[in-house]
Design an enzyme around this catalytic site. Structure first.
Site, mmCIF file in Angstrom:
data_model
loop_
_atom_site.group_PDB
_atom_site.id
_atom_site.type_symbol
_atom_site.label_atom_id
_atom_site.label_comp_id
_atom_site.label_asym_id
_atom_site.label_seq_id
_atom_site.Cartn_x
_atom_site.Cartn_y
_atom_site.Cartn_z
ATOM 1 N N HIS A 137 0.724 -1.235 0.188
ATOM 2 C CA HIS A 137 0.171 -0.147 0.034
ATOM 3 C C HIS A 137 0.978 0.912 -0.018
ATOM 4 O O HIS A 137 1.950 1.038 0.608
ATOM 5 C CB HIS A 137 -0.686 -0.114 1.279
ATOM 6 C CG HIS A 137 -2.069 -1.269 1.326
ATOM 7 N ND1 HIS A 137 -2.969 -1.051 2.336
ATOM 8 C CD2 HIS A 137 -2.213 -2.182 0.355
ATOM 9 C CE1 HIS A 137 -3.748 -2.066 1.972
ATOM 10 N NE2 HIS A 137 -3.112 -2.851 1.068
ATOM 11 N N GLU A 167 0.965 3.761 1.696
ATOM 12 C CA GLU A 167 1.374 4.290 2.940
ATOM 13 C C GLU A 167 2.554 3.538 3.593
ATOM 14 O O GLU A 167 3.377 3.963 4.168
ATOM 15 C CB GLU A 167 0.159 4.281 4.325
ATOM 16 C CG GLU A 167 -0.811 4.991 3.816
ATOM 17 C CD GLU A 167 -1.921 4.214 3.107
ATOM 18 O OE1 GLU A 167 -3.136 4.441 3.385
ATOM 19 O OE2 GLU A 167 -1.716 3.593 2.197
ATOM 20 N N CYS A 223 -6.408 2.029 5.662
ATOM 21 C CA CYS A 223 -7.120 0.757 6.096
ATOM 22 C C CYS A 223 -6.317 0.267 7.644
ATOM 23 O O CYS A 223 -5.326 1.043 8.064
ATOM 24 C CB CYS A 223 -6.736 -0.425 5.042
ATOM 25 S SG CYS A 223 -4.934 -1.048 5.062
ATOM 26 N N CYS A 253 -2.617 -0.401 7.500
ATOM 27 C CA CYS A 253 -1.648 0.935 7.340
ATOM 28 C C CYS A 253 -1.664 1.665 8.612
ATOM 29 O O CYS A 253 -0.805 2.384 8.954
ATOM 30 C CB CYS A 253 -2.179 1.607 6.132
ATOM 31 S SG CYS A 253 -1.822 0.722 4.563
#
Length: 143
Positions: A47, A49, A77, A80
């Protein structure tokens, strides 16, 4: 936030879900920036992040980022959010809210859990319409 949007647009151009993230140091210097790369890296944890945090930690040679701020185009999410907590990010700024997959203001609300050791200051809804439109347009083209 403009840099995060640029990363999201680059992710979309690669066929990735358009989420972008940028880590700024206490002095305002960009320490890490990334867009989603889950498809390219065949990695469900790639992801934006996570990748930006990894890059920032590498730039500083440290496992934590106290005093650093994270800008991301979508509410993080739970995965993260945990990484943000473990990295000791000072402030989180995000664009679109994610009622379905978010882990900050929705779902598990990670930072509000008693097992969360560090919660950043959170500022959501920054340029929310633009962030939501980027995602909506991406998925509309996919259908």
């Amino acid at each position: 936030m403009a840099l995060a949007f640029a990363e999201a647009a680059a992710a979309a151009a690669r066929g990735e879900v358009p989420v972008g993230a940028v880590v700024l140091g206490p002095d305002g210097r960009v320490l890490g920036r990334a867009g989603n790369r889950t498809e390219a890296l065949r990695d469900p944890t790639a992801h934006a992040e996570i990748l930006a945090i990894r890059e920032a930690c590498a730039a500083l040679g440290e496992p934590r980022l106290p005093g650093c701020d994270l800008y991301v185009t979508l509410e993080p999410c739970a995965l993260c959010a945990a990484a943000i907590s473990f990295a000791r990010i000072r402030r989180l700024y995000f664009g679109a809210y994610d009622p379905k997959g978010g882990g900050v203001e929705h779902g598990p609300r990670f930072f509000g859990q008693p097992t969360c050791h560090h919660a950043p200051e959170v500022y959501g809804g920054i340029d929310e319409r633009r962030a939501a439109a980027l995602l909506r347009d991406f998925f509309r083209e996919r259908r």
